[in-house]
Scaffold this active site. Structure first.
Site, PDB file in Angstrom:
ATOM      1  N   LYS A 831       0.860  -1.193   0.000  1.00 29.11           N
ATOM      2  CA  LYS A 831       0.000   0.000   0.000  1.00 29.11           C
ATOM      3  C   LYS A 831       0.892   1.238   0.000  1.00 29.11           C
ATOM      4  O   LYS A 831       1.826   1.336   0.805  1.00 29.11           O
ATOM      5  CB  LYS A 831      -0.899  -0.002   1.232  1.00 29.11           C
ATOM      6  N   ASP A 863      -3.490   4.936  -0.822  1.00 26.91           N
ATOM      7  CA  ASP A 863      -4.318   5.556   0.226  1.00 26.91           C
ATOM      8  C   ASP A 863      -4.158   7.070   0.151  1.00 26.91           C
ATOM      9  O   ASP A 863      -3.054   7.594   0.324  1.00 26.91           O
ATOM     10  CB  ASP A 863      -3.842   5.031   1.594  1.00 26.91           C
ATOM     11  N   LYS A 940      -9.664  -0.146  11.452  1.00 24.45           N
ATOM     12  CA  LYS A 940      -8.641   0.023  12.488  1.00 24.45           C
ATOM     13  C   LYS A 940      -9.355  -0.131  13.840  1.00 24.45           C
ATOM     14  O   LYS A 940     -10.045   0.792  14.290  1.00 24.45           O
ATOM     15  CB  LYS A 940      -8.003   1.409  12.389  1.00 24.45           C
TER      16      LYS A 940
END
Ligand SMILES: Cc1ncc(C[n+]2csc(CCOP(=O)(O)OP(=O)(O)O)c2C)c(N)n1
Ligand SMILES: [Mg+2]
Length: 1096
Positions: A831, A863, A940
């Site tokens: 990522k 991201d 998360k």
């Protein structure tokens, strides 16, 4: 069972044929009811009865060739003895000859039992000898008439007994009189033997071993019945209830508010679990938020129907006494369970005298009002011994309820179960519900739920009843369950009860009674009505029947569904009735609210479809069954010696403490906004230690970052508070289910509202508690969550795929170099952070270069952390269209643009911050994101508030075919290990999910690549993250994470301060005002202050 029947006092096995069995049962039951005088007329067809009567040891028989005289003789006997005599005749005019005596007995209230032999139906109306129509032969002169079928072993023989019991009850109840049972017999009429199946004696074991009638009728006042020996005193019922180990209170249809309250009182008094049918008025409860006791004191097992889908539950559940208030139970599965509980005591209370016992299992039939029954029980005290049992049922029900709610709420479109699920919200103290037949009543019964009432209703209720919860009066046409006339009945009900009636009906039912709309428009002294029609364009119920799958769809459509396109809107227009179409959940809510306060009647039409409804019902059933199995596996794993009797808890927390850690990082976290000019980077947080009373310790991590709304100072304060209140708090077995259990535990045990606990604190607390329970049970974090998954051997070989994280500062070449080194190391998923540069074109150049460098097989994610404007995101999107990105996380700053972005660019996106910011019900908020362009949800746990919420979101994602990616927030090895296990748990759930939908997905790379930032750790044991050659990816070992947590020891070198228990001052403050006084309990931490601590 049946084999034991040989040793019983009354044996049926030696009867030569089934005619003899039934005749023998009839005579024996009469004798047990105290009816022993038999007047037998001669005849061939009646020979099984005559032989049984004359050979019974306790009967007295008399005979006469003239049935007329014999019947008058019987009348005389009954007058003299106050007991009914029995008359047995052959078929034909022998029966007609009884009429004069029957008329006399009827007019003079004399009880008689007529047993008339008959030809079987194939000989009637066919010119057979001595065959006349004997059914209803005595017209209105008998109190009760019943024509038995010809004896057969296909029908449970106990039916014969309940028929006799019911007939005798009618004869000996006011107004006393004659009763008629017509008894056809098929040849052979003598005692020649014929094979018959013993199976038809099922349920007779207890009857055969005793000398009591099968169903005892109890009337609170009935002199004659008692004389006849047919009446059992209420004391017997009381004794049974007192001796009950596992009782069930089943509430059927209850018709008045008084009786509903009486039933509730009974539930509280008995302290038995309650299954409330939709027609009981207690299924859709409105709860006062301030007075939750009723739900705590009375265990409503609202979802027993769906829990019974599990074979395990069906095999495990057993009640030794069932008290049913009100006849008629909507749920077939619950009725079947009652049958499966046999032999048990089954007490049915209703004020009518009829036999409402389709399974023929009622042992005690109390004929009185609910109030009378409750009054007679309230004087006695019952011991509450089945706490453990109640606790088990509570866990089972909670888990199934959670799953049902989850499935319904996670479904974006409006479904029929959703309507049933939310309907209570549309009801207030002033309303009543009328439920139509077919799917509607079943859905309301299965998926209805109680809910909190809003403020205005509370005031009303307090004035009205001073009771802590509000029942909703519910009516339906369940007498014959027709779909005709439902609308008209509902309107009549609205006039009669003078309430605001909400009527739920199906479309075919509505079409059957459109003339009801003509009654609706005549507003005669009634409040406005809301009529909610679920229009699935046919009779959807037939799609759930077993034959639906095997039948030609065209035949189904035409002859079962009667599918149609008739416009309900136009019908309403024709009658000038307001009509409101509803296609979404929000529209339904608005429509129901809007019309709650309007003065006009309205028809709300909810659009549905037979196919989708049938599929969704099947999803609900599968899911509820799994939840019930899950609950059973948790309950069956309760360690020996766990105390369930006192407070039903599994463990007690001995104490908690927490330490501030500070560890070195190799680089600043990617979330950090500060400029780092030096080479030392640190991470701070707290390690929680939760100690259980058995000495087990579990560790959790609370380490907020800039992405959290709380900081270290906030967290410290809350942890200090927890440290004091958590001592001695109990943990029950359902806590690890992660289905709302933590939320309710935090509120009911710690007294903290869900919204008040910081997400990172809740996450750390959940982590510590789950780890502590795992240590105590000698198992692991995963087995806590999903006991079925325990398989240590599989853990050994399992690993969780890790996605590397690249903070893509630097030129395209530099970043591509880093990426390819990661690939060389073994990573197959990377990522990259983007949107840090001013120009999205530069980001796009980096991504293109990386893709070029790492090749097509590596999963690439980016991201943007919502840093792009829509235009920038689009610009980036178009430039990287050929880079085969797995997804772009949060590309745009405006939340509402993310779906638009997917549609415009055709690129997949993922949610991250979006879910972090949900304040309320996650599933409602997620409903916007079911779009297939959103392919993943990054979760998360420390930011969204723990594992329970994370699991909910993950399940939503899995249900919608999206990836649930667990992501760390730069936690230490402690947090990471728990996340590894949590990720593995989610993967296993996903396997179950995808296997159900017949599609296996490859494993998902989780966002745990932050481990590379750790230069130091809070534990000396290294995280087992390596290239896994079998799987071909960089993975975290599941067994390694289990070991790390099991043997966790804090590395004291990184600990800066430890918070143990401090001095706490506890005192009460009392405030006295003019008309009231109140007392506040104060726990003060730290130095003693100057506050006056005078006690009240
Ligand atoms: C008077 C009458 N006719 C036929 C039936 C058999 N029946 C039971 S349910 C049903 C279909 C009802 O359709 P609808 O009202 O649209 O409800 P849905 O099944 O769609 O929920 C029918 C025809 C009945 N119960 N009553
Ligand atoms: Mg329909």
């Amino acid at each position: 069972m049946l084999d034991d029947a040989n040793e019983t006092s009354y044996s049926l096995q030696d009867q030569a044929n089934i005619n003899a069995v039934w005749a023998s049962l009839i005579v024996e039951e009469c004798s047990r009811l105290g009816i022993v005088y038999f007047c037998v007329a001669p005849g061939s067809r009646s020979s099984p009865l005559a032989i049984a009567a004359s050979s019974h040891p306790l009967t007295t028989c008399i005979s006469c060739f003239d049935e007329r005289s014999l019947a008058f003789h019987a009348v005389g006997y009954s007058k003299g003895s106050h007991k009914p005599a029995v008359i047995i005749t052959s078929s034909g005019t022998a029966v007609s000859n009884l009429l004069p005596a029957v008329v006399e007995a009827s007019q003079d209230f004399v009880p008689l039992l007529l047993l008339t032999a008959d030809r079987p139906p194939e000989l009637l109306d066919a010119g057979a000898n001595q065959a006349i129509n004997q059914v209803n032969h005595f017209g209105s002169f008998v109190r009760f008439t019943f024509s038995l079928p010809a004896p057969t072993d296909n029908i449970p023989a106990r039916m014969v007994l309940t028929t006799i019991d019911s007939a005798v009850h009618w004869a000996t109840s006011l107004p006393f009189g004659p009763v008629h049972i017509n008894c056809p017999f098929r040849e052979p009429l003598d005692d020649s033997s014929d094979n018959w199946m013993l199976n038809c004696l099922k349920g007779l074991d207890i009857w055969m071993s005793g000398a009591e009638p099968f169903t005892k009728y109890i009337q609170l006042q009935n002199y004659l019945a008692c004389k006849a020996g047919a009446c059992v005193p209420m004391a017997e019922v009381l004794e049974i209830i007192k001796g009950t180990d596992t009782g069930l209170l089943l509430l059927g249809a209850i018709h008045t508010e008084d009786e509903i309250w009486a039933a509730l009182l009974l539930a509280k008094h008995l302290n038995w679990p309650v299954v409330a049918d939709i027609l009981s008025g207690l299924r859709l409860r409105k709860l006062l938020p301030s007075l939750p006791e009723i739900e705590e004191n009375v265990l409503f097992v609202d979802h027993l129907d769906h829990a019974l889908l599990s074979e395990g539950v069906r095999g495990w559940i057993h009640f030794d006494v069932i008290v049913q208030i009100g006849s008629r139970i909507t749920s077939k599965r619950v009725s079947q369970m009652v049958e499966d509980c046999f032999p048990c005591t089954y007490i049915l209370v209703d004020n009518h005298p009829c036999r409402h016992d389709p399974s023929h299992f009622v042992t005690h039939r109390v004929q009185c009002s609910v109030r009378q029954f409750v009054d007679s029980l309230m004087q006695s005290q019952f011991s509450h011994r089945s706490n453990k049992w109640c606790f088990y049922l509570r866990v089972l029900n909670t888990m199934v309820a959670w799953d049902i709610s989850f499935q319904i709420n996670a479904e974006y479109s409006i479904t029929e179960p959703h309507v049933a699920h939310v309907i209570t919200e549309a009801l207030s103290a002033e309303s009543a519900l009328f439920v139509g037949n077919s799917m509607i009543i079943r859905d309301a019964d299965m998926y209805g739920r109680s809910c909190k009432t809003h403020a205005q209703s509370i005031a009303h209720m307090m004035l009205d009843s001073e009771l802590p919860c509000l029942s909703i009066r519910v009516a339906g046409n369940r007498g014959a369950s027709g779909i005709d006339g439902l609308l008209s009945t509902a309107i009549g009900f609205a006039v009669g009860c003078n309430k605001q009636v909400l009527c739920l009906v199906g479309d075919v039912s509505m079409l059957h009674d459109t003339n009801g709309l003509a009654i609706l428009t005549q507003r005669v002294s009634r409040k406005p009505m809301r009529i909610l029609v679920i229009n699935n364009h046919g009779g959807a119920i037939f799609s759930l029947l077993p034959f639906a799958d095997k039948t030609d769809p065209q035949i189904l459509d035409r002859y079962f569904y009667t599918s149609h396109t008739i416009s309900i809107q136009k019908l309403c227009e024709a009658h000038s009735v307001r009509h409101l179409p509803v296609k979404t959940k929000v529209e339904l809510q608005e429509a129901l609210l809007k019309f709650e306060h309007e003065k006009t009647d309205c028809v709300i039409e909810v659009e549905s479809c037979i196919g989708a409804n049938s599929t969704f019902h099947s999803t609900l059933r599968k899911s509820a069954q799994q939840a019930a199995d899950h609950a059973l596996s948790i309950l069956s794993r309760l360690p020996v010696g766990v105390s369930i009797s006192d407070g039903l808890f599994l463990y007690k927390i001995h104490k908690m403490n927490f330490s501030l850690y500070r560890i070195q990082l190799c680089a600043p976290p990617t979330s950090s906004s500060a400029d780092h000019h030096h080479n030392e980077f640190h991470r701070e947080g707290y390690i929680l230690s939760v100690y259980l009373e058995d000495g087990s310790v579990g560790y959790g991590e609370v380490a907020p970052l800039e992405i959290h709304k709380e900081n270290l100072v906030d967290v410290e304060e809350q942890l200090l508070f927890l440290l004091h209140i958590i001592k001695g708090i109990k943990i029950d077995v359902s806590l690890p289910t992660l289905k709302g259990s933590f939320t309710s535990w935090i509120w009911s045990n710690l007294g903290i509202m869900e919204c008040s606990i910081f997400p990172s604190v809740r996450c750390g607390l959940e982590m510590a508690i789950l780890n502590a329970i795992a240590v105590s049970q000698g198992s692991s974090f995963i087995s806590m969550l999903q006991p079925q998954m325990i398989n240590e051997e599989i853990y050994e070989k399992s690993s969780v795929k890790i996605c590397a994280l690249v903070d893509s500062n630097g030129t395209p070449n530099e970043v591509a170099y880093i990426a390819s080194s990661l690939v060389e190391e073994g990573f197959t998923a990377i990522k990259l952070k983007v949107a840090r540069r001013a120009d999205p074109i530069q980001d796009a150049a980096v991504i293109c270069k990386v893709r070029n460098e790492v090749g097509p097989c590596v999963e690439l994610r980016v991201d943007a952390n919502r840093k792009w404007t829509y235009e920038e995101a689009i610009q980036f999107g178009f430039l990287v269209r050929d880079c085969d990105l797995q997804y772009i996380e949060e590309p745009v700053e405006n939340v509402d643009d993310i779906v638009k972005f997917c549609e415009e660019t055709g690129l997949p996106a993922a949610l991250d911050e979006t879910i972090d910011n949900f304040q309320e019900s996650h599933l409602n908020m997620l409903a916007k994101y079911t779009h297939p362009g959103i392919v993943a949800v990054v979760i998360k746990p420390s930011v969204i508030g723990g594992f329970e919420k994370a699991a909910l979101i993950a399940r939503w994602a899995q249900k919608h075919g999206k990836m649930a990616v667990v992501s760390a927030a730069f936690e230490s090895g402690l947090g990471l290990s728990t996340y590894i296990l949590f990720s593995y748990y989610l993967e296993q759930l996903n396997v179950v999910y995808t296997v159900m939908n017949r599609e296996i997905r490859p494993s998902i790379a989780h966002g745990l690549g932050t481990y590379k930032w750790l230069k130091q750790d809070v534990t000396a044991i290294p995280l087992g993250i390596h290239y896994d050659p079998c799987k071909g990816f960089m993975g975290a070992s599941v067994a390694g994470a289990i070991q790390l947590l099991k043997n966790f020891k804090v590395n004291n070198n990184v600990i800066h301060k430890t918070f143990n228990e401090e001095q706490v001052h506890r005192y009460h403050l009392t405030v006295n005002s003019k008309n009231f006084s109140y007392s506040i309990k104060v726990h003060e931490v730290g130095q003693e202050s100057n506050v006056s601590t005078g006690t009240s």
